[in-house]
Motif scaffolding. Structure first.
Motif, short mmCIF file in Angstrom:
data_model
loop_
_atom_site.label_atom_id
_atom_site.label_comp_id
_atom_site.label_asym_id
_atom_site.label_seq_id
_atom_site.Cartn_x
_atom_site.Cartn_y
_atom_site.Cartn_z
N GLN A 6 63.94 42.18 63.12
CA GLN A 6 63.11 41.91 64.29
C GLN A 6 63.75 40.84 65.18
N GLN A 7 64.35 39.85 64.57
CA GLN A 7 64.98 38.79 65.35
C GLN A 7 66.09 39.37 66.24
N CYS A 8 66.90 40.26 65.69
CA CYS A 8 67.98 40.88 66.46
C CYS A 8 67.43 41.76 67.57
N CYS A 9 66.46 42.60 67.22
CA CYS A 9 65.94 43.58 68.17
C CYS A 9 65.10 42.92 69.26
N ASP A 10 64.36 41.88 68.91
CA ASP A 10 63.58 41.16 69.91
C ASP A 10 64.50 40.52 70.95
N GLU A 11 65.59 39.94 70.47
CA GLU A 11 66.53 39.29 71.39
C GLU A 11 67.12 40.31 72.36
N HIS A 12 67.47 41.48 71.85
CA HIS A 12 68.03 42.53 72.71
C HIS A 12 66.98 43.01 73.71
N LEU A 13 65.75 43.21 73.25
CA LEU A 13 64.69 43.68 74.13
C LEU A 13 64.45 42.67 75.26
N ARG A 14 64.47 41.39 74.94
CA ARG A 14 64.29 40.36 75.98
C ARG A 14 65.41 40.46 77.03
N GLU A 15 66.63 40.69 76.56
CA GLU A 15 67.75 40.81 77.49
C GLU A 15 67.52 41.97 78.47
N VAL A 16 67.07 43.10 77.94
CA VAL A 16 66.86 44.27 78.78
C VAL A 16 65.71 44.02 79.76
N ILE A 17 64.63 43.41 79.28
CA ILE A 17 63.50 43.13 80.15
C ILE A 17 63.87 42.15 81.25
N ASP A 18 64.71 41.17 80.93
CA ASP A 18 65.12 40.18 81.92
C ASP A 18 66.12 40.73 82.94
N LEU A 19 66.67 41.89 82.65
CA LEU A 19 67.72 42.44 83.50
C LEU A 19 67.22 42.93 84.84
N LEU A 20 66.00 43.49 84.87
CA LEU A 20 65.45 44.07 86.10
C LEU A 20 63.99 43.65 86.26
N PRO A 21 63.50 43.65 87.50
CA PRO A 21 62.08 43.32 87.73
C PRO A 21 61.17 44.51 87.44
N TRP A 22 61.05 44.87 86.16
CA TRP A 22 60.26 46.02 85.77
C TRP A 22 58.81 45.86 86.23
N LYS A 23 58.21 46.96 86.66
CA LYS A 23 56.79 46.94 87.01
C LYS A 23 55.92 47.39 85.84
N HIS A 24 56.47 48.28 85.01
CA HIS A 24 55.70 48.84 83.89
C HIS A 24 56.56 48.83 82.63
N LEU A 25 56.04 48.27 81.56
CA LEU A 25 56.67 48.29 80.24
C LEU A 25 55.77 49.14 79.34
N ILE A 26 56.25 50.32 78.99
CA ILE A 26 55.41 51.31 78.31
C ILE A 26 55.90 51.54 76.89
N GLY A 27 55.08 51.20 75.92
CA GLY A 27 55.40 51.51 74.54
C GLY A 27 55.07 52.96 74.24
N VAL A 28 56.03 53.69 73.70
CA VAL A 28 55.77 55.05 73.25
C VAL A 28 55.24 54.93 71.82
N GLY A 29 53.93 54.75 71.72
CA GLY A 29 53.29 54.49 70.44
C GLY A 29 52.91 53.03 70.30
N ALA A 30 52.05 52.75 69.33
CA ALA A 30 51.49 51.41 69.15
C ALA A 30 52.52 50.40 68.69
N PHE A 31 53.47 50.81 67.82
CA PHE A 31 54.48 49.88 67.33
C PHE A 31 55.29 49.32 68.49
N ALA A 32 55.76 50.20 69.37
CA ALA A 32 56.59 49.77 70.49
C ALA A 32 55.80 48.88 71.45
N GLU A 33 54.54 49.23 71.68
CA GLU A 33 53.71 48.38 72.54
C GLU A 33 53.60 46.98 71.95
N GLY A 34 53.44 46.89 70.64
CA GLY A 34 53.36 45.59 69.98
C GLY A 34 54.63 44.78 70.14
#
Length: 252
Positions: free
Chosen positions: A178-206
Motif C-alpha cells: 500500500q505504501q508503494c501504490c499510494d505514493e504512485h497514485l498521489r503522483e498521478v493525481i498531482d499530475l493533472l487537475p482532475w475533475k473526477h476521480l472514479i473508483g471502479v469498485g469500492a476498493f479503488a474508491e477507498g
C-alpha cells in the motif's frame, strides 16, 4: 522592462513522460517486496509487458480530467497486455496497440503469459472497454478526457492458480504494498487537475479517498459498479448501470 514569467503549458509529451517515469518507479518499488504463502507466484506486467504499457500511456492527453481506478491486473487482462482491464481484443483491435510481451521468471502452469496471442477473454475488461468503444467509437475520443489506471500492478496467485487480490494479503505485506501504490497514485493525481476521480469498485474508491487531500483537491471522488462477473449486479447490464452512474455523477 521585465516581462512577468509565463507558466509553461503542460503538453501531452510532458504528461506521458511523467506517467512513464512514475510507473517505472512503482515497478522497481514493488519488485523489491516479498510475499509468502499462500502466494506462490507474482507477476509484474510493468516488467515483461512494459512495451505495451508504455504504448498505452501514449494514449493519454494533457486535457484528461476523469481518472478511473481499478484494483490490480486480472490473469487474462493486464497480466497479458500490460493495459489496465486489458482485454486482448480491446487493446489490440480497438486501441491498436501491438508488440511482443516477454516472459515471467516463474510462470504458473495454469496462468501462461501469451500476450496479444492469448485466446482467453477478461470479462471485466471486455465490459469496461466495450462500453467505452460503444460510447466514444474511437480511442482518441475516450482518452482526450479519460484515463484508466490500476492501483496495484501485481498479479498474485496461489499454488492452485487461484487469484488473490491485494486486500486479501496479510497485514504486513498489504501495508508495504500500500505504501508503494499510494505514493504512485498521489503522483498521478498531482499530475493533472482532475475533475473526477472514479473508483471502479469500492476498493479503488477507498484508495482514492485515502490518498487525496480534500483541502488541496477539488476533484469529486466517487465509484461505479465493478464489471467483475463475480458480481450479480454486474451481470445484470453492467454497461447500463455504469453509464447511469457516470451520468448521475456529472462525468457524462
Amino acid at each position: 522592462m521585465n516581462r512577468p514569467a509565463t507558466k509553461r503549458r503542460t503538453t501531452n509529451r510532458d504528461v506521458r513522460d511523467q506517467l512513464c517515469n512514475a510507473a517505472q518507479r512503482l515497478r522497481e518499488k514493488v519488485n523489491s517486496l516479498n510475499f509468502d504463502e499462500p502466494i506462490t507466484h507474482v507477476y509484474n506486467p510493468l516488467d515483461y509487458a512494459w512495451d505495451l504499457h508504455r504504448l498505452y500511456i501514449e494514449q493519454v492527453s494533457a486535457k484528461a480530467e476523469v481518472l478511473m481506478l481499478g484494483m490490480n491486473p486480472g490473469p487474462w487482462g493486464m497480466a497479458q497486455t500490460g493495459v489496465p482491464f486489458g482485454e486482448v481484443a480491446a487493446v489490440r483491435d480497438w486501441m491498436g496497440i501491438q508488440g511482443v510481451v516477454g516472459s515471467v521468471e516463474s510462470e504458473h502452469p495454469k496462468r501462461p503469459i501469451e500476450g496479444l496471442e492469448c485466446q482467453r477473454s477478461e470479462v471485466s475488461g471486455r465490459r469496461l472497454w466495450g462500453l467505452m468503444q460503444e460510447r466514444f467509437q474511437k480511442p482518441s475520443a475516450f482518452f482526450k478526457k479519460h484515463f484508466v489506471l490500476n492501483y496495484c500492478p501485481l498479479v498474485f496467485m496461489e499454488a492452485s492458480g487461484r487469484n488473490r487480490t491485494p486486500d486479501k494479503l496479510p497485514a504486513e505485506e498489504r501495508n508495504s504494498l500500500q505504501q508503494c501504490c499510494d505514493e504512485h497514485l498521489r503522483e498521478v493525481i498531482d499530475l493533472l487537475p482532475w475533475k473526477h476521480l472514479i473508483g471502479v469498485g469500492a476498493f479503488a474508491e477507498g484508495c482514492l479517498k485515502r490518498v487525496v487531500d480534500d483541502e488541496q483537491s477539488s476533484a469529486t471522488i466517487a465509484r461505479i459498479l465493478h464489471p467483475s462477473p463475480a458480481s450479480p449486479a454486474a451481470n445484470r447490464d453492467w454497461a447500463g448501470t455504469a453509464s447511469s452512474q457516470l451520468q448521475t455523477l456529472g462525468v457524462w
